[in-house]
Design a protein around this motif. Structure first.
Motif, mmCIF file in Angstrom:
data_model
loop_
_atom_site.group_PDB
_atom_site.id
_atom_site.type_symbol
_atom_site.label_atom_id
_atom_site.label_comp_id
_atom_site.label_asym_id
_atom_site.label_seq_id
_atom_site.Cartn_x
_atom_site.Cartn_y
_atom_site.Cartn_z
ATOM 1 N N LEU A 138 0.852 -1.188 0.000
ATOM 2 C CA LEU A 138 0.000 0.000 0.000
ATOM 3 C C LEU A 138 0.891 1.242 0.000
ATOM 4 O O LEU A 138 1.526 1.560 0.998
ATOM 5 C CB LEU A 138 -0.922 0.005 1.219
ATOM 6 C CG LEU A 138 -2.006 1.080 1.218
ATOM 7 C CD1 LEU A 138 -3.026 0.812 0.110
ATOM 8 C CD2 LEU A 138 -2.708 1.157 2.571
ATOM 9 N N ALA A 139 0.937 1.938 -1.155
ATOM 10 C CA ALA A 139 1.781 3.126 -1.289
ATOM 11 C C ALA A 139 1.027 4.362 -0.837
ATOM 12 O O ALA A 139 -0.181 4.494 -1.055
ATOM 13 C CB ALA A 139 2.234 3.279 -2.743
ATOM 14 N N GLY A 140 1.760 5.285 -0.252
ATOM 15 C CA GLY A 140 1.127 6.483 0.286
ATOM 16 C C GLY A 140 0.725 7.491 -0.755
ATOM 17 O O GLY A 140 -0.194 8.281 -0.538
ATOM 18 N N ASN A 141 1.416 7.513 -1.910
ATOM 19 C CA ASN A 141 1.065 8.483 -2.945
ATOM 20 C C ASN A 141 1.313 7.891 -4.325
ATOM 21 O O ASN A 141 1.910 6.820 -4.473
ATOM 22 C CB ASN A 141 1.838 9.796 -2.758
ATOM 23 C CG ASN A 141 3.342 9.615 -2.848
ATOM 24 O OD1 ASN A 141 3.876 9.131 -3.835
ATOM 25 N ND2 ASN A 141 4.053 10.008 -1.788
ATOM 26 N N TYR A 142 0.858 8.623 -5.350
ATOM 27 C CA TYR A 142 0.935 8.088 -6.711
ATOM 28 C C TYR A 142 2.354 7.944 -7.234
ATOM 29 O O TYR A 142 2.633 7.085 -8.070
ATOM 30 C CB TYR A 142 0.080 8.899 -7.677
ATOM 31 C CG TYR A 142 0.445 10.358 -7.871
ATOM 32 C CD1 TYR A 142 1.693 10.762 -8.319
ATOM 33 C CD2 TYR A 142 -0.509 11.346 -7.644
ATOM 34 C CE1 TYR A 142 2.008 12.089 -8.517
ATOM 35 C CE2 TYR A 142 -0.210 12.695 -7.848
ATOM 36 C CZ TYR A 142 1.041 13.060 -8.292
ATOM 37 O OH TYR A 142 1.350 14.379 -8.494
ATOM 38 N N GLY A 143 3.283 8.780 -6.757
ATOM 39 C CA GLY A 143 4.666 8.636 -7.180
ATOM 40 C C GLY A 143 5.271 7.337 -6.683
ATOM 41 O O GLY A 143 5.951 6.621 -7.435
ATOM 42 N N GLU A 144 5.029 7.031 -5.420
ATOM 43 C CA GLU A 144 5.533 5.782 -4.854
ATOM 44 C C GLU A 144 4.909 4.573 -5.551
ATOM 45 O O GLU A 144 5.607 3.614 -5.898
ATOM 46 C CB GLU A 144 5.225 5.751 -3.360
ATOM 47 C CG GLU A 144 5.950 6.843 -2.572
ATOM 48 C CD GLU A 144 5.403 7.033 -1.171
ATOM 49 O OE1 GLU A 144 6.044 7.760 -0.386
ATOM 50 O OE2 GLU A 144 4.343 6.456 -0.858
ATOM 51 N N ALA A 145 3.593 4.641 -5.766
ATOM 52 C CA ALA A 145 2.925 3.536 -6.455
ATOM 53 C C ALA A 145 3.450 3.386 -7.882
ATOM 54 O O ALA A 145 3.687 2.274 -8.364
ATOM 55 C CB ALA A 145 1.414 3.762 -6.460
ATOM 56 N N GLY A 146 3.651 4.523 -8.569
ATOM 57 C CA GLY A 146 4.157 4.472 -9.937
ATOM 58 C C GLY A 146 5.558 3.886 -10.007
ATOM 59 O O GLY A 146 5.883 3.136 -10.939
ATOM 60 N N ALA A 147 6.398 4.209 -9.032
ATOM 61 C CA ALA A 147 7.760 3.676 -9.013
ATOM 62 C C ALA A 147 7.762 2.170 -8.777
ATOM 63 O O ALA A 147 8.517 1.423 -9.414
ATOM 64 C CB ALA A 147 8.582 4.382 -7.934
ATOM 65 N N ILE A 148 6.919 1.713 -7.865
ATOM 66 C CA ILE A 148 6.851 0.276 -7.592
ATOM 67 C C ILE A 148 6.286 -0.459 -8.801
ATOM 68 O O ILE A 148 6.750 -1.549 -9.167
ATOM 69 C CB ILE A 148 6.003 0.004 -6.331
ATOM 70 C CG1 ILE A 148 6.638 0.687 -5.104
ATOM 71 C CG2 ILE A 148 5.855 -1.493 -6.083
ATOM 72 C CD1 ILE A 148 5.731 0.749 -3.895
ATOM 73 N N GLU A 149 5.302 0.143 -9.444
ATOM 74 C CA GLU A 149 4.723 -0.477 -10.641
ATOM 75 C C GLU A 149 5.747 -0.558 -11.769
ATOM 76 O O GLU A 149 5.775 -1.539 -12.524
ATOM 77 C CB GLU A 149 3.497 0.322 -11.081
ATOM 78 C CG GLU A 149 2.735 -0.313 -12.221
ATOM 79 C CD GLU A 149 1.432 0.416 -12.528
ATOM 80 O OE1 GLU A 149 0.944 0.298 -13.672
ATOM 81 O OE2 GLU A 149 0.905 1.103 -11.629
#
Length: 497
Positions: free
Chosen positions: A394-405
């Motif tokens: 569970l990423a806190g923001n879209y940048g973190e989620a985008g990087a993991i993706e």
């Protein structure tokens, strides 16, 4: 449409040389750091094409999808489109200078001023909603000025098309249209409003913008929710910094030029028709001050004013002696150097901390994302093997989620989830995932999330190898427990800021 016979020839060769050098420099530096957090989000959005997203209309994500499909899903591949948009902006602003009667030298000066300004360097280096926005604002200004100068109502068709595309990219274009409209109502020429071509232009804009507006309406107008949050959270700071940023964001050395542009239509009777442009800028600034909008929102309107003020400033320099020209040249050289340092990745990432990040934080947000994904992978391996199949990142923001993706699959990470912005629409995780929650970041005490995600135990802290003090430096990674099924918890976890 409209006669161009009274205008100087377009300075294709000198402007073309400026654009060619611009393309070479931007391309050479496009892969120097890495993706910006917003770029990672646009790439993720582009994989999920839609007529809208929570915080922006679809044009920029669509451009991200097209650029990465053609040139590769790398920072350099993505930024090809940003470079092309920047090049087109330089050409359009030079054409605006021609619209005011500017000859070869004025057009060349305008092209150089545009290409080397801090704002244009930033939005031409990395893909942002502003990358297309600055071009679309410039096109609306060019078509609108041609309409005012010639009185040929057919230019309303071009204005409408550019405005419709602008609404499909960023709704801030409404501020520009309102400013220009009020300018025409105050200063004329009113004859441009007394034609059925105006209705045709409005119709074109409405057709182009309709799918985007309909998407927002069907989803509860989230774009307005985000804008309201910006005003509520940052409105006071935005108002405080608004005037200083107008002087700095383009370039301090260009302030006298665009001020000359504001004054020129009132002093030169031959340019009376351009007065709506001089009125539009203060109108847009006043609207942003009332709304608490970000200071850079009005900066694209300064570029046509630079084009308008270029000729009197060059005349002033020509009348001065060698000392005046030398001092002006020295000031311009210093400002250009600062613009390049601020806007382009010309220094090693490890040296960003300090004044450079204080002036522009965006380069820092382009550093360390592969490291970040590596930190998440290390924390993921702390989950027992038997529990990983039902665990959730569970990423806190879209940048973190985008990087993991983007970087996670090669590290063995599953698809991340995030309740932030449009990532919330792409969730929630399936209810069958009842295992540990790898939480990126901290939960605000007293928030709904604090009641839904509990028992958090920190297992890692992220640090990028360059030591850059960006938003992800020092982020804590924790293993937590979800107290309710994801489908029930997700609406309460969703956040916009």
């Amino acid at each position: 449409m409209g006669a161009a016979r009274d205008l100087p020839r377009f300075a294709a060769l000198p402007v073309g040389i400026v654009v060619a050098v611009q393309a070479v420099v931007l391309t050479a530096l496009s892969g120097r750091y890495g993706f910006h957090r917003d770029e990672l989000y646009f790439v993720a959005s582009g994989r999920r094409p839609d007529w809208g997203y929570v915080d922006n209309p679809p044009i920029t994500p669509w451009l991200a999808r097209a650029s990465t499909a053609l040139f590769g899903e790398t920072p350099a591949g993505l930024r090809v489109i940003a470079t092309l948009l920047g090049m087109a902006t330089v050409v359009v602003v030079a054409l605006i200078a021609r619209e005011f009667g500017g000859g070869r030298g004025v057009q060349l000066f305008t092209a150089l001023a545009t290409a080397l300004s801090s704002y244009v360097l930033v939005v031409s280096h990395m893909l942002a909603t502003n990358s297309a926005d600055v071009l679309l604002w410039s096109l609306i200004a060019l078509f609108g000025l041609r309409l005012l100068r010639t009185g040929d109502g057919r230019w309303w068709l071009a204005v409408g098309a550019a405005a419709g595309l602008g609404l499909a990219n960023k709704w801030l274009v409404l501020l520009l249209l309102s400013g220009l409209g009020l300018g025409v109502a105050i200063a004329g020429p009113l004859r441009v409003l007394r034609t059925w071509w105006l209705a045709a232009g409005v119709g074109i804009a409405a057709v182009l913008a309709a799918p985007v507006v309909l998407w927002q309406a069907l989803h509860g107008w989230p774009l307005l929710t985000v804008a309201g949050g910006i005003s509520a959270d940052d409105g006071g700071e935005n108002r405080l910094l608004f005037v200083p940023m107008q002087l700095l964001l383009l370039s301090p050395v260009l302030v006298p030029v665009w001020i000359a542009g504001l004054v020129r239509p009132w002093r030169d009777p031959a340019l009376r028709w351009a007065r709506p442009l001089a009125i539009a800028y203060p109108v847009v600034c006043a609207e942003l001050l009332v709304l608490g909008g970000k200071p850079y929102y009005s900066v694209p309107l300064l570029l046509p004013l630079v084009a308008l003020g270029a000729e009197p400033v060059l005349r002033w320099l020509g009348r001065g002696g060698a000392t005046r020209r030398a001092l002006t040249g020295a000031a311009a050289a210093v400002c250009v150097a600062v613009s390049v340092l601020i806007g382009l990745p010309v220094v090693p990432a490890s040296t960003l901390n300090g004044p450079l990040l204080a002036m522009n934080k965006e380069p820092g947000e382009q550093v360390g994302w592969p490291d970040f994904a590596g930190s998440v992978a290390g924390a993921w391996r702390r989950i027992p093997d038997a529990e990983r199949d039902t665990a959730v990142i569970l990423a806190g923001n879209y940048g973190e989620a985008g990087a993991i993706e983007r970087y996670g699959p090669e590290l063995g990470l599953p698809q991340p989830y995030s309740p932030h912005m449009s990532y919330a629409d792409w969730g929630p995780p399936p209810d069958r995932l009842v295992g540990p929650v790898l939480l990126v970041g901290r939960i605000r005490p007293g928030s709904p999330a604090a009641r839904l995600i509990t028992g958090c135990r920190a297992v890692a802290k992220h640090h990028n190898t360059e030591g850059v003090d960006n938003d992800e430096e020092g982020v804590v990674l924790s293993l937590c427990t979800l107290t309710r099924p994801w489908s029930a918890a997700w609406p309460q976890l969703r956040h916009y800021y």
